[in-house]
Structure formats: C-alpha cells, structure tokens
Enzyme design. Structure first.
Site, short mmCIF file in Angstrom:
data_model
loop_
_atom_site.label_atom_id
_atom_site.label_comp_id
_atom_site.label_asym_id
_atom_site.label_seq_id
_atom_site.Cartn_x
_atom_site.Cartn_y
_atom_site.Cartn_z
N ASP A 117 -6.86 -2.17 3.64
CA ASP A 117 -6.25 -3.23 3.34
C ASP A 117 -6.37 -4.38 4.36
O ASP A 117 -5.93 -5.56 3.86
CB ASP A 117 -4.66 -2.88 3.91
CG ASP A 117 -4.07 -1.63 3.16
OD1 ASP A 117 -4.44 -1.45 2.15
OD2 ASP A 117 -3.42 -0.85 4.07
N ASP A 132 0.78 -1.23 -0.05
CA ASP A 132 -0.17 0.01 -0.03
C ASP A 132 0.99 1.08 0.14
O ASP A 132 1.95 1.32 0.20
CB ASP A 132 -0.91 -0.05 1.38
CG ASP A 132 -1.60 1.16 1.47
OD1 ASP A 132 -2.33 1.60 0.42
OD2 ASP A 132 -1.75 1.70 2.54
N ASP A 182 -1.14 -0.54 6.06
CA ASP A 182 -1.54 -0.08 7.31
C ASP A 182 -3.08 0.37 7.66
O ASP A 182 -3.51 0.74 8.90
CB ASP A 182 -0.62 1.05 7.61
CG ASP A 182 -1.08 2.25 6.98
OD1 ASP A 182 -1.78 2.43 5.75
OD2 ASP A 182 -0.83 3.40 7.30
#
Length: 740
Positions: A627, A424, A623
């Site tokens: 996700d 990410d 994080d």
C-alpha cells in the site's frame, strides 16, 4: 493467487520525474537534475533540485536528499540548531528577566543594564540567529520574500534600534527616556530567535520521518545471498554481487534475495510484506519469487531474473519516492501571503520614516526612525508564524490521545476535504492473521474429532494455517496426540500417523494424489471459498473424514466504521491484492459496492491517480508495504497502527489501534483545527491591521498618540499569547471521544 504478483509494477514513473541517472546536474535548477551522486530537493518546491546540500532559493527551507540511505545519521543542520538553541537559551532567559524585572531588582543603574543586555544578546542574535539572517538576505537576493524576510527584518530592527539606544542614547528625544534609560528591546530579538530555533528543531525532526518509509523499505532487502557455483559449491555473497542467471539457495526462514523463478524444491512463501495477503503462497518449480519475501517451510533453489533496481522492491521504493516528491504542500499559499505581507510592512515602514522626517515635529527624523522600527517590531511575524503551528501542535497531541497520529500539517489541512476513501482489505477491514473458522465432518467423525486429528498432525508444521488450527484446538481444550512419520508434501499438505490412524491434511491436489475422492464435501468447500476462506481436507486411513476452513476475520469495528463514513457522504472503494472472489465476498458482507481485486502496488497507485484526475480528494487506508506507494500519493494516506512500519511511514495519518472509526475522528479533528487556525490567523492579522497604523503614527495628528517600540513589542507579545491561548482551546474540546 501468486499470478497477481509475479512481476514488477509496470513503469512506475510520473511526469517530471526520471530515473536516478538520467541527467547531468547543474548547481541550482528547476529542471529534474539527476546524477550518480546524491540529489537534493526542497520538500515544498520539488522542482528545485541540486547536487549539493543547501537551502531552497524560493522558501529558505533546508534541502533534503531525494533518495535517503540507510547509513544516514542525524541531520547535520538539526544538530547545529540544537547546539545554537541549547547554548543561547540561558542568555535569552537572562535578558528577558532583566528586561522585565530589572528596574524592580535595581541591581544596576539602568544605563549599565542596557550594556549588560547588549553583551548578553550579541551571541544570541549574531551567532544563534545567523542562519536566519542568511536566509533573509537570500530571500531578498532571490526576490522571494517569505517568513525569513520578516524574521530577519523584525529581529534586525529590534536589535539595531536597541544597540543605537545603548551606544548613543542622546540621539533620542527625552520623551523616549523611561526609568533612567532609552528603552531597549534586546529581549524581543533574543526571544524571537530562540523561539524560531525551537520551531526549526521540531520541524526538522518531523521532516526526518518522511524518509523513514524509504529507509524501512531499503532495510527489507536481505544483505547476502547463498550462491551455488557451477561445481555445486555454495558461498554467501553480498546481494550487490548477485547477477541475472545465478542459482541461489533459499533455506527455510530466510528471505528470498532477488526476483526469480523456482528451479528446485517447493515451499510456502509469505508474501504479505509486499502483497498484503496473509496466507503464504505455495511455490513449486517454475513459480515466480519476489525478492525480500519470506520462505517459511521448505528449501528452494531459485534462478535470479531481476536484480538491483529492476526488482519489485526497488520499483516500490522508486514509486514511494516519486509520490512523496510530487506532493505540493498547502504552505505555498501561506508563503505567498507572507510575501505580500512583507512587502506591505516594508513599504509602510519606509513611508512612515519619510512622512515623519519631512512632516513631523522636531526631532522629526528621530521620530521617523523610532516609528519605522515600531512598525517593523509590531509586524514581526511571531503571531503569524505561530498561528498555524500552535494549532497543529495542540491538535496532533489531542488526536494522539484518541488513537489518531497525524504526521504533518498538510494531513490535518487536507483531511476535512476528503470525499473518497480507498481501503485495503487485509489488515484494514480484516484482522490480517489467519484464524480457524469451522470444521465439517462426514459420518463416523465429529467436527471436534476432525479438528483434534488435524491439530495433532499440524503440531509439526510451521505453516501459518497450521498454527491457526492448532491454536483453535487448544482453545477448545482438545487433547492433542503426537504425530509419527510426519512429512510435508511439497506445499500441498502434510501427512503422518496419529494414534495408529494414517492421516493426510491438505488441498484437493493432495487428496487427488492419494486417490481420496472429495465429492461429498465439494459443495461445502466451494461455499466456504466464496466467503473468502481457505479450505483443507482431512483423510483418515485413505478415506475422507472432513474439512477445515481457515479465514481472515473482519474486524469487529469495521461495520460501524464504514456505516459512519458512508453517513458522512464518503465514497468507499476496496482495493486488495487478494483474489476477486474473496474480495467480493468480504465486500458483499460489508456493503461495499466498488471492489478491485488482485491489484499490484502499481495498480493501487494508478487507481489513486485516476480518482484525483476526476477531481476527487482521495484518502487511502492500508497496512502493508504493497500500500506504500498509494499511501504516499493519496491526498491523505491512512495507515493501520497494527500494520507494517513502511505503511505507517508512508502515510500522513496512522490509526494506532488499526480501528477505521479513527478516520471519522480524524475528520472531526481536521475541521476543528482548520477553524482554530483561521481564528489564529485572524487574530494575527487584526493585531497587525490595528497595530501597524498605530505604530506608524496615523492617530498622532488627532490625539497626539504615538506607539513606542516598547508598546509595539508588548502588542506583539499579546498577539502571540492570544494565538497560543486560542490554540490551547482545542485540547479542552471533545474530551473523552475516543475510537474504541
């Protein structure tokens, strides 16, 4: 960029999983059983589903709810095992001390000591160990031999043999009398049960963490909503009472209660908890709102469109649950090996009994019984059972000191095989919080003056971009003045007077509204946006004075981490909720070739599944809550310790410092641990391969050697000791190699 997050993920379901109301339930089933009540499943065999608590018929593991609730207290089985362990541990210690040192202490005659050991052992074996015997019986009834079969057999053999030796010592030949009594092995049975209870307590505690992700998600949703009635009166109602079409007021600082659309007002809404984007998104009439996101500045009136299980948050919860349940742990193979091992040991014990009974010297059947018991005791699965957990316990403790937290054994087992890493952007590659990048000034102003005026004006704003500008001005010791007549202009900027100058700070839309041309700085603004920055223009007394750029900086360690990962042959892919222009700009600076921008949580999950279908072993690093489904579905999920609790609870690995270099460190830990586990299993099998034939008496015709159960118990203890000692070597290896 809110168009990328305006609706729920499309049909987030997988094969073999159904919505929690699809099927009537049967008592025990391998089909998906669903009902309005709680459904229980086995973590190792997700196909096992039933409508009441219990143990898995295949592996004996405790079943757990498919969907946890926020109200759950401590696991009743964990509480029960703790009680059994605490109450019987002193008895285990007493039995062991008597067995090891009783003959030296000479407190009692040895025959009397056997009776004392029997009395002390009965509550340990028959009360504390009772659940294990139940599971062992269940494993036989279900024709699914496993570790419980071994533990049940080994403990029962040691205990039953010792009871007979105490109650009827005369049935044994004189050669088995040692120090005034027939040797007993109550301590072996007691220690096995206490160790197994301790192992179960640790395992149940670790397993309780797997539902923490879903609990964190469930806890995000606000409990109440402020509903506006037909007559204009407002009342707070429980979230469950909100219906589609209700008008709801969302005040500054409150969470958006459900998914819907803005019908009045404008505000900046922080969607980072669901999208991972650090910059709040401006919402005006007609824009979509996602439940559980945070309204930061203005007041909004919204109309609800999706409630209950239809919301984006509920969809994400469902995806995390399904991803967690669809993962089959590697322990299945160990279970299969244990199954064959059990059958082999039982076969050898039976063969030993009859071979000695028919062909052995007198008293042949007594010899047969003792040697069969020796086979079962030496094959007791202590070493086999400890081989993997000991390595895992030491490795996880060691890795934690290096800033890498593993959640379970499967993560350590799988990490060394990872060949593809999806990262990410926000909070993983970047810091995850806006920071001031630069100012540009037109003639008549300096860059510091542009920053000072903007910060003076922004002191009254709650917007995170404003905080970044004010923080930068204070770090440069610029003297800020008070702003008069401050007002926020519908999420497009702010205006007010500073030191007699009329100021306006905001985006192009605000400048257009005030008829302030921005052509002089448009090329600079476009260039900054291409680098991933948010740009604001400053107008003073109706004329353009300059611009300010705020961006999310790349972490200092990211470049080094990516270089190390690429050098190890790993394929790195970026997938982010941010816009494609910003994503490509960051990827270009980091040398990442494959970029996916504006992805929803369902898209990240689909990307993981696509790569897995191609045969890749996928790690996902992120994080945010957005996700979480992909983290749970990936072969190994890696969360940044600086991110959300939900991400950390969905992932099997957490990097405490949010430092991607920890992934390389985790891989080293994984490789060393697997090597150590293989050595340990090797030790355990070598002991059994040598010990079982010795206990069976294969050397007796040639050497006259027999292995008494006492020596068998000692060999068993030695095999356990060697396994523990070898596992402890992991702690000494690689000292001082810490990321960061």
């Amino acid at each position: 960029m809110n168009h990328a997050h305006s609706g729920p993920p499309e049909h987030p379901h997988h094969e073999g999983h159904h919505a929690p109301h699809a099927h009537a339930h049967a008592p025990v089933s391998e089909a998906p059983v669903e009902a309005a009540g709680t459904i229980y499943t086995c973590p190792m065999h997700p196909e096992i589903r039933q409508d009441h608590p219990g143990n898995c018929p295949k592996c004996g593991m405790t079943l757990e709810p498919v969907m946890p609730t926020l109200e759950e207290g401590e696991d009743p089985e964990l509480r029960d095992f703790k009680r059994r362990f605490v109450w019987t541990l002193p008895l285990t210690i007493a039995v062991t001390v008597l067995a090891m040192a009783g003959h030296r202490l000479q407190w009692f005659e040895m025959a009397t000591q056997s009776w004392i050991e029997l009395v002390l052992s009965v509550p340990i074996v028959l009360w504390a160990g009772w659940p294990f015997f139940e599971r062992a019986v269940q494993s036989v009834a279900n024709r699914s031999p496993n570790m419980w079969t071994l533990i049940g057999l080994g403990t029962a053999a040691a205990f039953a043999y010792s009871v007979v030796a105490t109650v009827a010592p005369r049935v044994f030949p004189d050669s088995f009398v040692s120090m005034g009594r027939v040797a007993v092995y109550f301590e072996a049975a007691a220690v096995i049960i206490s160790l197994t209870l301790l192992g179960q307590i640790l395992e149940l505690k670790a397993r309780s963490q797997t539902s923490a992700a879903i609990k964190s998600l469930l806890g995000l949703a606000p409990k109440t909503a402020r509903r506006i009635g037909a007559n204009g009166a407002e009342e707070d109602v429980p979230i469950a009472h909100v219906h589609v079409g209700d008008r709801l007021r969302v005040r500054p600082g409150e969470k958006v209660p459900v998914d819907g659309v803005v019908v009045e007002g404008a505000s900046a809404v922080d969607e980072s908890m669901l999208t991972g984007e650090p910059l709040p998104v401006t919402k005006r009439v007609g824009d979509k709102l996602i439940g559980a996101t945070l309204n930061t500045s203005g007041a909004l009136v919204m109309q609800s469109e999706k409630v209950g299980s239809q919301t984006v948050l509920a969809s994400i919860v469902q995806m995390v649950v399904q991803a967690q349940r669809s993962r089959a742990p590697m322990q299945r193979m160990a279970d299969r090996v244990a199954g064959y091992f059990v059958m082999a040991v039982i076969g050898i014990a039976v063969l030993t009994f009859f071979a000695w009974g028919f062909f052995g010297p007198a008293p042949s059947w007594t010899h047969g019984l003792i040697n069969a018991v020796a086979v079962l005791i030496i094959a007791c699965p202590c070493a086999l059972g400890l081989a993997t957990p000991m390595s895992i316990m030491v490795a996880t403790g060691k890795a934690a000191t290096q800033g890498v937290l593993f959640r379970d054994a499967a993560a350590i087992e799988n990490f060394r095989k990872v060949d593809t890493l999806i990262v990410d952007k926000t909070g993983t590659l970047t810091e995850g919080r806006p920071s001031f990048e630069r100012a540009a000034a037109l003639p008549g102003f300096t860059e510091d003056e542009v920053l000072r005026l903007a910060a003076s004006l922004d002191q009254g704003s709650e917007h995170p971009l404003a905080h970044a500008i004010v923080r930068a001005a204070r770090e440069r010791d610029l003297s800020l003045a008070a702003a008069d007549e401050f007002e926020s202009s519908s999420g497009i900027g702010v205006s007010g007077s500073v030191g007699g100058q009329r100021l306006a700070l905001g985006n192009t839309a605000l400048m257009d509204q005030l008829d302030v041309p921005v052509d002089a700085l448009r090329p600079q603004a476009e260039a900054l946006r291409a680098e991933g920055a948010s740009v604001m223009f400053l107008a003073a007394d109706g004329k353009l004075a300059g611009l300010l750029a705020v961006s999310d900086p790349i972490k200092a360690t990211t470049v080094e981490a990516l270089a190390a990962l690429k050098a190890s042959g790993m394929r790195v892919i970026m997938a982010t909720g941010d816009g494609l222009t910003t994503a490509r700009a960051v990827a270009a600076r980091l040398g990442i070739d494959e970029v996916h921008g504006e992805v929803k949580p369902a898209d990240k999950l689909a990307l993981v599944e696509k790569l897995q279908r191609e045969g890749r072993v996928v790690a996902m690093a992120g994080d945010g809550i957005n996700d979480a489904p992909a983290l749970a579905k990936a072969d190994v999920g890696v969360a940044m310790g600086t991110g959300t609790d939900v991400a950390m609870n969905s992932a099997q690995v957490t990097l405490v410092k949010g430092d991607l270099r920890g992934i390389a460190q985790a891989r080293i830990v994984s490789e060393k641990t697997i090597a150590n586990m293989k050595q340990n299993l090797g030790f355990a099998f070598v002991y059994n391969a040598l010990g079982v034939p010795l206990a069976a008496g294969v050397l007796f015709p040639f050497t006259g050697w027999l292995l008494s159960p006492m020596i068998a118990a000692l060999a068993m203890s030695l095999s356990s000791a060697s396994v523990i000692t070898n596992a402890l070597r992991l702690r000494a290896e690689g000292e001082g190699r810490k990321p960061g």
